[in-house]
Design an enzyme around this catalytic site. Structure first.
Site, PDB file in Angstrom:
ATOM      1  N   ASP A 315       0.866  -1.175   0.000  1.00 58.77           N
ATOM      2  CA  ASP A 315       0.000   0.000   0.000  1.00 58.77           C
ATOM      3  C   ASP A 315       0.906   1.230   0.000  1.00 58.77           C
ATOM      4  O   ASP A 315       1.655   1.458   0.960  1.00 58.77           O
ATOM      5  CB  ASP A 315      -0.903   0.016   1.231  1.00 58.77           C
ATOM      6  CG  ASP A 315      -1.928  -1.106   1.207  1.00 58.77           C
ATOM      7  OD1 ASP A 315      -2.275  -1.563   0.115  1.00 58.77           O
ATOM      8  OD2 ASP A 315      -2.377  -1.532   2.291  1.00 58.77           O
ATOM      9  N   ASP A 473     -13.811  -4.102  -1.796  1.00 55.72           N
ATOM     10  CA  ASP A 473     -13.608  -3.758  -0.381  1.00 55.72           C
ATOM     11  C   ASP A 473     -14.928  -3.893   0.371  1.00 55.72           C
ATOM     12  O   ASP A 473     -15.633  -2.904   0.595  1.00 55.72           O
ATOM     13  CB  ASP A 473     -13.094  -2.320  -0.242  1.00 55.72           C
ATOM     14  CG  ASP A 473     -11.717  -2.127  -0.839  1.00 55.72           C
ATOM     15  OD1 ASP A 473     -10.919  -3.071  -0.787  1.00 55.72           O
ATOM     16  OD2 ASP A 473     -11.448  -1.030  -1.372  1.00 55.72           O
TER      17      ASP A 473
END
Length: 619
Positions: A315, A473
């Site tokens: 990330d 998500d």
């Protein structure tokens, strides 16, 4: 391969540190020009390209009989010609060639092909789009003539498929007509996930020495939805097969003309050795180390089928000082606890990616978690990250964040396809689409019609659906009964806070900050219909917890689609990887924090999987 790892971990670009020796050393590598079996191409297998340039077509003989050149000795030329027709990530092929000590001459017109001494054709994307480009630029006939002269030729992935008569992709499309047969789609009706994405084994069927001699039972990387099959008409071409539901053609070779369905530039050191053997004598220290690494005995059992993948995820975002760092969230919160609330900094992206490649990661994914706030094409630091990573990482690279349509400050519109193309040119092999995929799926479910204008549709049409990953998500929502909501529910392994026995998974956008009226099951099916080739399945509830993947969620989504599913969020031990592979239909599992913090190594995960009898790629 410690020496190889040390060289690849240097921070300077390969282009600047690759000094070609003035006197190249001798090598035991097999030059492609030493392969000698006759090739015959019948005149009726040579359909003329309707858009070919007249000056090339006029030189095409009426009958093409190719006589192998035998031991054509290397003349000291360290230049290879690269046919880059503008589709997909060819940067990794360039980086691999330069790493091995060779220079590149790009094809700009048909004459460049005819003048080449060694030609590499790395085809990427859809068959029709590629043939349209080759025909419109007059390159098709030049390739046919080059092959007919039996000069060293290496096709990669689509570069193999285009040699055949044609393909069924997007309707019947005429190919180059050099090898008999039609390329067709894998049969997903039997439960096979399509596309095939990952590391598979080879069954070599020709006994003569070849560029595959260094494979030695190891896995190589495939990513494709279409394949050619062996028939009596083309069997003399087949160098190797692989098995995915059924045997298919993995490599062809006749004389000096060779092609592989897999990606050697993405197959780690094994793939680099394949390229080294095609190119000829070793011309760099790295080439010698690649040869040495592949001469070592296989560490585990021989590759026999598609392996389960272990993916390292980074990330990436800017910290409060503007530096790009790798971070990791706790249920998507990437800031440290305390008064300062600084962005959690776990390292530099390129250095970590190189480390994971050396440790055996099957893929590396970069998720630009600030991408939704800025214009993607203005995100120059992330593009630079991809360029630098592709110089040091020779396994597949995925990038996500900001893959969407937008209009710049000057009113100039950009499509998702243009944004994705910029990332592909920078070194990405796949792009991951998040929030925009949710909105596209919602519109498809509302209207029941595909528009052809969504990012998923545009990118998959040009580059193939294997280039499009959709990142989901979701968060768990407990209900007392499946009838309470219009979304697919599961019987929860763990009851809800009020004793609820069922749950559905609500999709979110904008980094998990906004819930949407669509479930993960429904979203997965919709994006597959739109053209997605893979699902990256996160879980907000499990993110950063280290208690294992949400097996209910992974099983739900993997049963909803016929494309591969990557399980993400929650891994804390090697056992969590074997659990998700044994309990669900996941094709791959991804982790971040446990790798960044050195709590669990990739090698430990791979060793555990092998001990559990789960096929995995071992270095």
């Amino acid at each position: 391969m410690p020496a190889m790892a040390a060289l690849l971990s240097q921070s300077s670009p390969l282009v600047t540190r690759m000094a070609v020796p003035s006197s190249p050393s001798a090598s035991s590598s097999l030059s492609s020009s030493s392969l000698a079996s006759p090739v015959f191409i019948s005149p009726n297998r040579m359909p003329a390209a309707s858009h070919a340039r007249a000056r090339v077509a006029s030189r095409q003989p009426k009958s093409l009989t190719v006589q192998a050149t035998g031991d054509a000795s290397d003349d000291g030329d360290n230049v290879v010609t690269l046919l880059d027709y503008g589709a997909g990530n060819v940067r990794s092929v360039r980086n691999a060639i330069r790493l091995l000590g060779y220079e590149i001459n790009d094809v700009s017109e048909p004459e460049d092909i005819l003048a080449a001494k060694k030609l590499i054709f790395p085809g990427v994307g859809a068959f029709r789009a590629a043939m349209d480009v080759l025909n419109s630029r007059g390159l098709s006939d030049a390739i046919r003539q080059y092959v007919a002269l039996d000069r060293p030729f290496l096709g990669i992935c689509l570069g193999l498929q285009l040699l055949f008569d044609g393909s069924e992709e997007f309707g019947d499309v005429e190919g180059l007509g050099i090898i008999p047969g039609t390329v067709s789609r894998f049969d997903g009706s039997t439960g096979l996930t399509v596309p095939q994405i990952g590391w598979n084994g080879l069954q070599i069927v020709q006994s003569e020495p070849s560029i595959l001699d260094g494979v030695n039972g190891r896995h190589v990387y495939f990513v494709h939805s279409y394949r050619a099959t062996q028939t009596p008409a083309n069997s003399e071409w087949v160098l190797a097969t692989a098995n995915y539901g059924e045997p298919y053609v993995a490599a062809v070779r006749k004389g000096n003309v060779q092609a592989v369905q897999f990606h050697p530039e993405k197959s780690g050191v094994v793939g680099l050795d394949i390229l080294r053997r095609f190119l000829g004598p070793n011309r760099s220290q790295q080439a010698k180390e690649v040869e040495a690494a592949c001469s070592k005995p296989l560490r585990g059992p021989r590759a026999s089928q598609l392996a389960k993948r272990v993916i390292a995820c980074l990330d990436v975002r800017a910290n409060d000082r503007g530096d790009l760092v790798v971070t990791k969230g706790d249920q998507y919160d990437v800031r440290e606890q305390g008064d300062e609330r600084e962005v959690r900094n776990l390292g530099k992206p390129v250095e970590l990616a190189a480390r994971y490649f050396e440790e055996g990661a099957d893929e590396v994914a970069f998720l630009n978690i600030t991408g939704f706030r800025d214009f993607p094409l203005g995100d120059l630091p992330m593009l630079e990250v991809m360029k630098r990573a592709s110089e040091r990482v020779f396994v597949p690279l995925t990038v996500g964040g900001g893959i969407r349509d937008f209009t710049d400050a000057n009113g100039r519109p950009y499509s998702s396809l243009e944004v994705a193309a910029e990332y592909f040119r920078s070194g990405a092999d796949k792009v991951s689409i998040g929030s925009e995929a949710v909105f596209a799926a919602e519109e498809l479910m509302r209207s029941g019609k595909k528009t052809g204008k969504t990012g998923i549709e545009q990118i998959s049409y040009v580059y193939g659906n294997q280039a499009v990953v959709v990142s989901i998500d979701p968060k768990r929502v407990y209900v007392h009964s499946p009838d309470d909501v219009p979304y697919k529910c599961v019987k929860a392994s763990t009851p809800g806070p009020n004793g609820e026995e069922y749950a559905w998974y609500q999709c979110t956008v904008s980094g998990g900050r906004e819930g949407r009226p669509i479930g993960a099951y429904e979203l997965a099916q919709a994006v597959e219909q739109l053209g997605a080739g893979e699902i990256l399945l996160n879980c907000i509830d499990c993110d950063g917890q280290g208690n294992g993947f949400d097996l209910d969620l992974v099983d739900l989504v993997s049963s909803a689609v016929t494309i591969p599913v990557i399980a993400s969020s929650g891994a804390g031990t090697p056992q969590h990887f074997s659990q998700v592979f044994e309990s669900t239909g996941a094709s791959a599992a991804l982790a971040a924090g446990i790798f960044h913090r050195n709590e669990v190594s990739i090698e430990a995960v791979k060793t555990h999987l092998a001990e559990e009898g789960i096929e995995t790629r071992l270095l």
